[in-house]
Design an enzyme around this catalytic site. Structure first.
Site, PDB file in Angstrom:
ATOM      1  N   ASP A  65      78.097 108.010  14.646  1.00 17.70           N
ATOM      2  CA  ASP A  65      79.442 108.246  14.112  1.00 17.70           C
ATOM      3  C   ASP A  65      79.396 109.315  13.015  1.00 17.70           C
ATOM      4  O   ASP A  65      78.322 109.642  12.469  1.00 17.70           O
ATOM      5  CB  ASP A  65      79.950 106.905  13.543  1.00 17.70           C
ATOM      6  CG  ASP A  65      81.460 106.804  13.489  1.00 17.70           C
ATOM      7  OD1 ASP A  65      82.139 107.826  13.665  1.00 17.70           O
ATOM      8  OD2 ASP A  65      81.953 105.683  13.252  1.00 17.70           O
ATOM      9  N   ASP A 119      89.968 106.119  18.461  1.00 18.96           N
ATOM     10  CA  ASP A 119      90.054 104.752  17.936  1.00 18.96           C
ATOM     11  C   ASP A 119      91.330 104.080  18.402  1.00 18.96           C
ATOM     12  O   ASP A 119      91.517 102.884  18.198  1.00 18.96           O
ATOM     13  CB  ASP A 119      90.042 104.773  16.401  1.00 18.96           C
ATOM     14  CG  ASP A 119      88.625 104.866  15.858  1.00 18.96           C
ATOM     15  OD1 ASP A 119      87.691 104.485  16.579  1.00 18.96           O
ATOM     16  OD2 ASP A 119      88.458 105.337  14.718  1.00 18.96           O
TER      17      ASP A 119
HETATM   18  C1  DGJ Z   1      84.967 104.993  13.189  1.00 22.45           C
HETATM   19  C2  DGJ Z   1      84.797 104.793  14.666  1.00 22.45           C
HETATM   20  O1  DGJ Z   1      85.673 105.632  15.369  1.00 22.45           O
HETATM   21  C3  DGJ Z   1      85.012 103.344  15.012  1.00 22.45           C
HETATM   22  O2  DGJ Z   1      84.922 103.162  16.387  1.00 22.45           O
HETATM   23  C4  DGJ Z   1      84.018 102.500  14.271  1.00 22.45           C
HETATM   24  O3  DGJ Z   1      82.730 102.774  14.723  1.00 22.45           O
HETATM   25  C5  DGJ Z   1      84.125 102.751  12.772  1.00 22.45           C
HETATM   26  N1  DGJ Z   1      84.032 104.148  12.470  1.00 22.45           N
HETATM   27  C6  DGJ Z   1      83.047 102.011  12.024  1.00 22.45           C
HETATM   28  O4  DGJ Z   1      83.052 102.289  10.699  1.00 22.45           O
END
Ligand code: DGJ
Length: 712
Positions: free
Chosen positions: A459, A529
């Site tokens: 990430d 997300d």
């Molecule tokens: C942002 C990501 O897009 C989410 O899927 C998740 O992994 C969060 N970060 C975790 O902090």
């Protein structure tokens, strides 16, 4: 008759030469034709300058006219195009005058590549341009290398893009993709009027794409019509200029974004840009999708996993956020196994001090309050259930509340006397530094060595601020973004090499860093997300225009951005058009919910080969209709999967969308073959399904169905 057969023989020879030699050199040794399956790109030398003559349909190249522009437009001489290269020589001269020197046809990754060397008329430096030909994908790939061949004095490079093309006089429009968090890849179409339209990212994050489509104004048929298209293979700051001249030609030029960036080319040193991919098709947006997605799927994705069928995933993020612990994760894993999941992934929250997003990033050891036995004993239990295990990391970031930051406050991007701007309570580690690189390499090498991890979700959650590297020599400071990206790629490549069995997912607060360079290093992307199924239909429609389905992870979650309470079946059907994942707290599921999941996952396993490796077709766009219809066809054209998502339901003829025929025409089938269509009686010829089409048996808003069409 004799003349005709002679003509036929000559043209046959020409065709054979073309297909064997993607790069044909003119008799005078001063012109080149670069041919793909259906396109040709022509260059020639005029007055010692390398010029681009034309780019388009291969059959129409014979009468190409005067050159349209320089192959490498520079700052120097006339200022009638956007320069790809701007530099200042040691004596302060900032005008560039290059002359053609030599060419060579080389092999780059198995593909013929034209290498042309140009030199400055006076100063000791070389500008080398490369054009790689990918014939079967109708793509060419361009990049540039510059070399300071002198003995003293640095050359300051103020701008160096990857490639430029000129299109003939016409009226054009541009389609590009932009977005924000939760709304990735929104398509925008705009006229290119005289002047320069720039799309760019100064950050390392964008929720759009450097992929673009340029077509003659008004030619909007999705399946036919000329389109010039491309994408920059770079994950950092990038820029694309569409420079429409008053005389009607259009220049498209792009690469790294040199805003707040420069490079000092020391004597004896060289620099190579990332590449830009260009393509041309006469098959509309569908042609673009097929060229780009098959290239990514068949050639670009990491070779270790390229041909593997992607597993069904579970991810803990929406179920538990930071509140992870061994007992609950094991309970989740048990249910995950029961419903058919194959890879169990713990997201954020597993490492030291990570109780919320205010602490922990940078300290990559397990939090023993949550996992008292460490990770490996729990992984063994998960493996014993028959599941592989994966974990989330965010290597490039640090929370000020971490041991790492307390020990090394100088390891982040920062400027002296200036605020360090936090985003999500975190700062960006200066990966341009070798000590930062080594720390991260050691941390993740150890994590992977000591634990049976088969999947990494990588990430990156903060926007760029404060890109200062105060301890670097003054003339290196503005190259910090370039060096950061080099080390980011190096870190990923080194870990992949050492742990070749591990899958890697690319994430940046959803789909904030998705591009071809990431596609060549990561097996998957987390597209957004936003897991609301309706929003997702729109995001997935754009994603699947540019990237292959086997890279798109989609989870079924309880997220319900519009409080519509969509049924679980609808959510599953949306996520099954890519790589299926589940993100609910499934320990709370009723038996009935588990049954739905079991049935859907079993169904996904039965269709996923065609979805993940088949040719995609976007039959009905959700942007133009009250439904979305996607189709995938396997290589043999013997099986096709059709996804239908109804959005709104209105009385017949109540508005323009439902005044259209309800029939959906399929694509990509064998005209002569007979197919069965799930849910319909009898068999249908491919021709019938593609020309007449079928009325999909599905009614009601937010209803979905998946149909298998196959040769019995
Ligand atoms: C942002 C990501 O897009 C989410 O899927 C998740 O992994 C969060 N970060 C975790 O902090």
């Amino acid at each position: 008759m004799k003349r005709l057969s002679l003509f036929l023989t000559v043209s046959l020879i020409a065709v054979t030469v073309f297909s064997q030699n993607a790069i044909r050199v003119g008799d005078d040794g001063k012109s080149w034709t670069i041919a793909t399956r259906s396109t040709a790109y022509q260059l020639s030398i005029v007055n010692d300058e390398v010029r681009m003559v034309s780019y388009g349909n291969k059959r129409l190249m014979e009468n190409a006219g005067r050159p349209l522009g320089a192959e490498i437009p520079v700052r120097g001489g006339f200022v009638n195009s956007t320069p790809l290269l701007e530099a200042v020589f040691p004596d302060g001269v900032r005008d560039i005058e290059t002359v053609y020197q030599s060419y060579e046809i080389i092999n780059a990754d198995g593909y013929q590549t034209l290498k042309i060397i140009q030199c400055d008329k006076f100063y000791p430096w070389e500008v080398i341009s490369f054009i790689k030909v990918l014939p079967e994908y109708d793509l060419i790939e361009k990049w540039v290398e510059i070399r300071n061949t002198g003995k003293k004095g640095g050359i300051k490079v103020e701008n160096l893009l990857s490639g430029s093309i000129f299109l003939p006089k016409d009226a054009y429009e541009l389609t590009h993709y932009q977005g924000v968090w939760g709304f990735e890849f929104t398509p925008y179409t705009t006229k290119l009027t005289p002047g320069v339209k720039t799309i760019q990212v100064k950050d390392f994050k964008s929720y759009g794409s450097s992929s673009f489509l340029v077509r003659p104004e008004g030619e909007n048929d999705p399946y036919c019509g000329k389109v010039w298209f491309g994408s920059i293979k770079y994950s950092g700051n990038w820029r694309l200029d569409f420079d429409k001249s008053f005389n009607g030609t259009l220049q498209v030029v792009g690469g790294m974004n040199f805003w707040d960036q420069d490079l000092n080319l020391k004597p004896g040193s060289s620099f190579t840009t990332p590449s830009i991919v260009f393509g041309y098709t006469e098959k509309g947006t569908e042609g673009v999708t097929h060229c780009l997605t098959s290239y990514i799927r068949e050639k670009l994705l990491p070779s270790s996993h390229r041909d593997k069928i992607r597993p069904v995933l579970y991810n803990s993020w929406y179920a538990t956020t930071f509140n992870v612990n061994e007992e609950h994760q094991l309970a989740l894993a048990k249910v995950a196994k029961e419903i058919g999941v194959e890879m169990f992934v713990i997201d954020d929250g597993w490492f030291k001090g990570r109780v919320n997003d205010k602490a922990g990033l940078g300290d990559w050891t397990v939090d023993t309050n949550k996992f008292p036995n460490g990770l490996q004993p729990m992984i063994e239990k998960i493996n014993a259930l028959g599941l592989d295990f994966g974990i989330w990391i965010e290597p490039e970031m640090v929370n000020p509340n971490s041991d790492l930051y307390r020990a090394h406050p100088d390891w982040v991007f920062h400027f002296p006397n200036r605020q360090r701007h936090e985003g999500r309570n975190q700062l960006i580690l200066n990966l341009a530094r070798e000590d930062v690189y080594q720390y991260l390499y050691q941390s993740f090498h150890k994590l992977l060595k000591e634990n049976n991890i088969k999947f990494i979700k990588w990430d990156m959650n903060k926007q760029m601020t404060d890109p200062g590297f105060p301890s670097a020599p003054a003339d290196e400071q503005r190259a910090v973004r370039i060096r950061y990206m080099e080390n980011l790629y190096r870190l990923n490549e080194t870990l992949r090499k050492e742990f070749p069995e591990v899958w890697f997912e690319n994430c940046s607060s959803g789909g904030g860093r998705i591009d071809m360079a990431m596609n060549s290093r990561y097996d998957f992307n987390w597209a957004s997300d936003n897991t609301d199924p309706v929003e997702r239909i729109f995001i997935q429609d754009s994603y699947l225009t540019l990237f292959p389905a086997n890279t798109m992870i989609s989870w079924v979650t309880h997220e319900d951005w519009h409080r519509q309470h969509h049924p679980l079946e609808f959510k599953f059907d949306v996520c099954m058009a890519g790589v299926l994942g589940v993100g609910y707290d499934i320990t709370k599921w009723t038996e009935a919910e588990k049954d739905v999941a079991k049935e859907k996952i079993a169904r996904y396993k039965e269709i996923r080969k065609t979805v993940q490796t088949g040719t995609p077709y976007r039959l009905v766009s959700p942007h133009e209709n009250n439904r979305s219809v996607l189709q995938f066809v396997n290589k043999e054209q013997s099986e096709s999967i059709v996804f239908v998502y109804n959005l709104g339901e209105y009385p017949n003829n109540s508005f323009s969308e439902n005044r259209r025929s309800a029939l959906v025409q399929l694509r990509g089938l064998q005209p002569e073959a007979k197919y069965t269509f799930e849910g319909l009686e009898g068999t249908y010829s491919g021709d019938y399904l593609m020309k007449t089409g079928v009325e999909i048996p599905l009614r009601g808003a937010f209803k979905s169905r998946i149909f298998k069409i196959k040769v019995p």
